[in-house]
Every structure is written in C-alpha cells, then in structure tokens.
Design a protein around this motif. Structure first.
Motif, PDB file in Angstrom:
ATOM      1  N   ALA A  37       0.767  -1.227  -0.006  1.00 61.08           N
ATOM      2  CA  ALA A  37       0.182   0.081  -0.091  1.00 61.08           C
ATOM      3  C   ALA A  37       0.921   1.387  -0.070  1.00 61.08           C
ATOM      4  O   ALA A  37       1.881   1.557   0.940  1.00 61.08           O
ATOM      5  CB  ALA A  37      -0.883  -0.041   1.196  1.00 61.08           C
ATOM      6  N   ILE A  38       0.596   2.148  -0.969  1.00 61.50           N
ATOM      7  CA  ILE A  38       1.470   3.169  -1.082  1.00 61.50           C
ATOM      8  C   ILE A  38       0.714   4.550  -1.189  1.00 61.50           C
ATOM      9  O   ILE A  38      -0.475   4.759  -1.749  1.00 61.50           O
ATOM     10  CB  ILE A  38       2.300   3.144  -2.536  1.00 61.50           C
ATOM     11  N   ASP A  39       1.290   5.463  -0.366  1.00 61.73           N
ATOM     12  CA  ASP A  39       0.551   6.756  -0.650  1.00 61.73           C
ATOM     13  C   ASP A  39       1.635   8.071  -0.079  1.00 61.73           C
ATOM     14  O   ASP A  39       2.456   7.851   0.487  1.00 61.73           O
ATOM     15  CB  ASP A  39      -0.530   7.131   0.585  1.00 61.73           C
ATOM     16  N   ILE A  40       1.427   9.145  -0.769  1.00 63.13           N
ATOM     17  CA  ILE A  40       2.289  10.248  -0.302  1.00 63.13           C
ATOM     18  C   ILE A  40       2.043  10.891   1.119  1.00 63.13           C
ATOM     19  O   ILE A  40       3.075  11.474   1.700  1.00 63.13           O
ATOM     20  CB  ILE A  40       2.234  11.450  -1.379  1.00 63.13           C
ATOM     21  N   SER A  41       0.870  10.462   1.757  1.00 63.95           N
ATOM     22  CA  SER A  41       0.588  10.864   2.744  1.00 63.95           C
ATOM     23  C   SER A  41       1.063   9.611   4.117  1.00 63.95           C
ATOM     24  O   SER A  41       0.570   8.751   4.128  1.00 63.95           O
ATOM     25  CB  SER A  41      -0.887  11.165   3.113  1.00 63.95           C
ATOM     26  N   SER A  42       2.007  10.205   4.881  1.00 65.50           N
ATOM     27  CA  SER A  42       2.508   9.355   5.994  1.00 65.50           C
ATOM     28  C   SER A  42       1.338   8.724   6.992  1.00 65.50           C
ATOM     29  O   SER A  42       1.241   7.595   7.351  1.00 65.50           O
ATOM     30  CB  SER A  42       3.580   9.822   6.888  1.00 65.50           C
TER      31      SER A  42
ATOM     32  N   ALA B  73      -0.686   0.168   7.789  1.00 66.65           N
ATOM     33  CA  ALA B  73       0.533  -0.437   7.953  1.00 66.65           C
ATOM     34  C   ALA B  73       0.250  -1.941   8.693  1.00 66.65           C
ATOM     35  O   ALA B  73       1.082  -2.883   8.370  1.00 66.65           O
ATOM     36  CB  ALA B  73       1.334   0.226   8.977  1.00 66.65           C
ATOM     37  N   HIS B  74      -0.639  -2.070   9.522  1.00 64.27           N
ATOM     38  CA  HIS B  74      -1.240  -3.366  10.186  1.00 64.27           C
ATOM     39  C   HIS B  74      -2.177  -4.129   9.157  1.00 64.27           C
ATOM     40  O   HIS B  74      -2.829  -5.046   9.611  1.00 64.27           O
ATOM     41  CB  HIS B  74      -1.719  -3.141  11.260  1.00 64.27           C
TER      42      HIS B  74
ATOM     43  N   ALA C   6      -2.070  -3.731   5.221  1.00 64.41           N
ATOM     44  CA  ALA C   6      -1.338  -4.450   4.206  1.00 64.41           C
ATOM     45  C   ALA C   6      -0.248  -5.243   4.473  1.00 64.41           C
ATOM     46  O   ALA C   6       0.168  -5.366   5.498  1.00 64.41           O
ATOM     47  CB  ALA C   6      -0.784  -3.222   3.301  1.00 64.41           C
ATOM     48  N   THR C   7       0.368  -6.013   3.325  1.00 66.98           N
ATOM     49  CA  THR C   7       1.623  -6.724   3.449  1.00 66.98           C
ATOM     50  C   THR C   7       2.838  -5.754   3.977  1.00 66.98           C
ATOM     51  O   THR C   7       3.757  -5.973   4.771  1.00 66.98           O
ATOM     52  CB  THR C   7       1.816  -7.544   2.245  1.00 66.98           C
ATOM     53  N   GLN C   8       2.530  -4.742   3.293  1.00 69.84           N
ATOM     54  CA  GLN C   8       3.562  -3.758   3.484  1.00 69.84           C
ATOM     55  C   GLN C   8       3.153  -2.358   3.119  1.00 69.84           C
ATOM     56  O   GLN C   8       2.489  -2.091   2.080  1.00 69.84           O
ATOM     57  CB  GLN C   8       4.768  -3.982   2.597  1.00 69.84           C
ATOM     58  N   ALA C   9       3.668  -1.191   3.766  1.00 68.03           N
ATOM     59  CA  ALA C   9       2.960   0.099   3.487  1.00 68.03           C
ATOM     60  C   ALA C   9       4.053   1.042   3.413  1.00 68.03           C
ATOM     61  O   ALA C   9       4.841   1.180   4.272  1.00 68.03           O
ATOM     62  CB  ALA C   9       1.827   0.536   4.540  1.00 68.03           C
ATOM     63  N   VAL C  10       4.079   2.132   2.243  1.00 69.28           N
ATOM     64  CA  VAL C  10       5.201   2.792   2.046  1.00 69.28           C
ATOM     65  C   VAL C  10       4.567   4.280   1.677  1.00 69.28           C
ATOM     66  O   VAL C  10       3.693   4.451   1.041  1.00 69.28           O
ATOM     67  CB  VAL C  10       6.070   2.335   0.819  1.00 69.28           C
ATOM     68  N   ALA C  11       5.371   5.034   2.486  1.00 72.71           N
ATOM     69  CA  ALA C  11       4.880   6.609   1.923  1.00 72.71           C
ATOM     70  C   ALA C  11       5.924   6.837   0.915  1.00 72.71           C
ATOM     71  O   ALA C  11       7.360   6.569   1.076  1.00 72.71           O
ATOM     72  CB  ALA C  11       5.221   7.560   3.298  1.00 72.71           C
ATOM     73  N   ALA C  12       5.543   7.515  -0.221  1.00 69.35           N
ATOM     74  CA  ALA C  12       6.294   7.718  -1.329  1.00 69.35           C
ATOM     75  C   ALA C  12       5.712   8.748  -2.152  1.00 69.35           C
ATOM     76  O   ALA C  12       4.642   8.607  -2.634  1.00 69.35           O
ATOM     77  CB  ALA C  12       6.554   6.332  -2.025  1.00 69.35           C
TER      78      ALA C  12
END
Length: 219
Positions: free
Chosen positions: A30-35, A42-43, A45-51
């Motif tokens: 899971a990716i979003d520009i918003s942290s 974060a809990h 998705a398998t992995q969550a990234v701010a980008a």
C-alpha cells in the motif's frame, strides 16, 4: 504462490481495494504520499510505504517493477495520476489499472498505456440508477458505452417456462449467460432449463436491449 499487487493512493477507493485483496489472500504493498494514510494501512497491508510516486527513482527504489499488477487509485490530483502511470510504464510494470476522474483523464491514461481504466463513481451511479428505476434489475455493470451485463430477477411471468420457450435472444437481442439459483450458478444454461421462482438471470446485451427485455418480458 500468492499474487502480488501494489496500490498507489489510499483514499476510499484505493483503501477498499487493499482490504479486499488482503481478504483474498494476496500480498499487497500500500503506497501513498501521506504518511498518515500509510500508518493507517501499516497493519492491514503486507507492506505500507510513504512515497512520491511521480518520482521514477522513488518507484524503482521500492521495487515497483516486481509487482505483476499495480493499481493507481490517486484521488483528486490528476497530474500525479498521469505522471505515476507514465513512470510505471517506463519502468516496465506488466499491468496497470488506473482510476479516472473524467473522460478526458481516461483518454490521456489510455494514450500513455494504462491497461485498464475505471470510473468507480460513474459506474456506481449507473448501477444505482438502474436499480432505482426497476425492481427487477438487481445489478448493472457497463462493459462499454453500449453493452452491459445485468442481473435480473425472474418474476411470475417467466417462472415455469424453459429458455427455448421464452426465445429471449430472438425476441429481445439479449443472451442469458448464467442463472443464479440460491448459492449455485448455472453457467451457459441449456435451452430446456426451466426458470424457477427466485432465479436471477445474468444477461448480456446492449443497454437498449436489456431495458427492452426488462420492460416487455417482466411487466
């Protein structure tokens, strides 16, 4: 092996896709520009990234090319949606599905190589409107500007008749591709199949033909 997906944009649409893919036992980044939004998933998705996904170097650094299917669900920022899609194509992502805000947005997305473009709000509006105008149409899904699939509840006028008796294709131009009967689905039902009470007919045809069938055969 589990299927691997990346979802960019964690608003209502993107977030619901993440949750459903996880329910379907897929691996999801899971990716979003918003942290803040990333922290929310974060809990989940398998992995969550701010980008910032409009930056090609950032996309490469998170290994986006390793995902077989990437969903771009960015909300209001059309420029970010287009730039992200363009970056994904240049990196070599195999399949890209993108949420479009309007028809012009869709045209640009298709020109730059989006494999699938969806209009969730428009499509849901069409489905709700069709459900509102008819008690028989339970669901409605556009396949193109002219053709759709509809779930239509059989009424007393159809019950007891076989498909060959009804001759729906010749009379109305629609095809019954399946019948939902309780928990079971009859795919490509035989012509001698009798319609039962509570059957749901899954029909495909032009919008005009589907509405003609619904009005003339069921009323």
């Amino acid at each position: 092996m589990k299927k691997e997906f990346a979802v960019i944009g964690l608003g209502r649409f993107g977030g619901s896709i993440v949750r459903e893919l996880i329910e379907l036992d897929a691996d999801v980044m899971a990716i979003d520009i918003s942290s803040e939004r990333v922290d929310e998933y974060a809990h989940i998705a398998t992995q969550a990234v701010a980008a910032d996904t409009t930056d090609e170097s950032v996309l490469r650094s998170i290994g986006i090319r390793n995902f077989e299917h990437v969903v771009v669900a960015i909300g209001e920022n059309i420029q970010a949606s287009i730039l992200t899609t363009l970056m994904l194509k240049e990196i070599g992502v195999k399949k890209i599905t993108v949420k479009a805000q309007n028809d012009s947005h869709e045209k640009v997305l298709r020109k730059i190589g989006a494999d699938q473009v969806v209009h969730p709000e428009r499509d849901m509006g069409i489905r709700i409107a069709n459900n509102m105008v008819s008690n028989n149409i339970l669901d409605y899904l556009e396949l193109s500007d002219e053709y759709s699939i509809a779930e239509i509840k059989a009424n007393d006028k159809l019950v007891g008749s076989t498909l060959i008796d009804l001759d729906i294709r010749a009379k109305y131009g629609v095809n019954i591709v399946a019948i939902k009967r309780g928990k079971h689905i009859l795919v490509s039902p035989q012509a001698i199949e009798k319609i039962r009470l509570e059957d749901i007919l899954i029909v495909i045809g032009s919008d005009e033909e589907i509405h003609k069938f619904e009005k003339k055969a069921l009323h």
